[in-house]
Design an enzyme around this catalytic site. Sequence first.
Site, PDB file in Angstrom:
ATOM      1  N   LYS A 141       0.840  -1.201   0.000  1.00 15.36           N
ATOM      2  CA  LYS A 141       0.000   0.000   0.000  1.00 15.36           C
ATOM      3  C   LYS A 141       0.879   1.256   0.000  1.00 15.36           C
ATOM      4  O   LYS A 141       0.589   2.226  -0.714  1.00 15.36           O
ATOM      5  CB  LYS A 141      -0.933  -0.006   1.220  1.00 15.36           C
ATOM      6  N   GLN A 164      -3.932  -1.529   9.939  1.00 15.42           N
ATOM      7  CA  GLN A 164      -3.850  -2.851   9.301  1.00 15.42           C
ATOM      8  C   GLN A 164      -4.402  -3.925  10.242  1.00 15.42           C
ATOM      9  O   GLN A 164      -3.968  -4.047  11.382  1.00 15.42           O
ATOM     10  CB  GLN A 164      -2.389  -3.153   8.917  1.00 15.42           C
ATOM     11  N   ASP A 194     -10.648   3.388   4.866  1.00 18.14           N
ATOM     12  CA  ASP A 194     -11.017   1.974   4.697  1.00 18.14           C
ATOM     13  C   ASP A 194     -12.534   1.797   4.692  1.00 18.14           C
ATOM     14  O   ASP A 194     -13.044   0.742   4.300  1.00 18.14           O
ATOM     15  CB  ASP A 194     -10.433   1.128   5.841  1.00 18.14           C
TER      16      ASP A 194
END
Length: 292
Positions: free
Chosen positions: A54, A98, A121
């Site tokens: 990412k 994460q 997200d």
Amino acid sequence: MAAKIIDGKAIAEEMRQEIADQASQLKLEVGLAPGLAAVLVGEDPASATYVRMKRRACEKVGIESFGHELPADASQEEVEELVRELGEDPKVHGILVQLPLPDHIDEESVLNTVPLEKDVDGFHPVNIGRLTMKNREPLFIPCTPHGVIELLEQAGAKFEGAEAVVLGRSNIVGLPVAMLLLHRNCTTTICHSRTKDLPAVTSEADILIAAVGQPEMVKADWVKPGAYVIDVGTNRVDDVSAKRGYRLTGDVDFDEVKEVAGALSPSPGGVGPMTITMLLQNTLRSAQRALL
Ligand code: NDP
């Protein structure tokens, strides 16, 4: 007739070029690039790899990436304090925590600490609530479900009145994908491990999304001729002929289904590249919202 193959890699590449152009335009206008902070707790190698991917993708499109690593024994308070600091940092427009977090950390409480306007997200309960309700706009759509819709749109799928079947009901894929299809006026059915006679349900689908984590479960006779099929599954199966001893495969039996479907996104090479692209797009939009 063989299905049209939906090339997620090519679509993602084109979108990333557009994101790069807009990111550099933003920097020219306001003197600040979009910024994404990634929080990694512990040393899980798969998580570390995802974060690296990412961050690399950010750098390629001119999004500044800030890495924050905490040890596996970091306390709840330490993790939340870091997320709160990032929430107040004007250079950070998106915060990515994460997952999974170590067992002793309350994941829901950490995710609630991410400010709504930096929840790139799309997992904040308010974002999910808005995604689910009629006539509400979430600030961010979760990345994998958004990537699925983008692939369908780019392949020319017709949503209005279509029968859509989603295999899987997880919080991160199946459920939000089903909501997005519903809001596009599909008649949407969600299947799961207790669904009876899956092939009878799936073979009615004009649009079929497979997100179950079962290698090559969807066979040709599960698919309506001409259907749009998106394979989200990413499964490792043993393969002695492969260098790594395994290969990646989707939830759809590609070789069989390509002979029946109208359009098919493969796995790998379909939804996978779109997921990170949608994260980049969410970060860019967040920065535009904050700075313009
Ligand atoms: P989960 O394990 O969280 O959910 C799987 C879902 O599939 C559950 O709803 C489960 O039902 C259902 N299911 C499992 N087995 C069966 C079966 N035999 N018949 C019917 N339904 C079944 O998985 P995720 O949603 O997180 O992921 C799904 C797949 O997508 C995985 O392969 C994953 O690797 C991949 N993925 C890919 C991403 C990408 O970027 N390309 C991102 C995220 C996931 P129940 O609820 O009843 O248990």
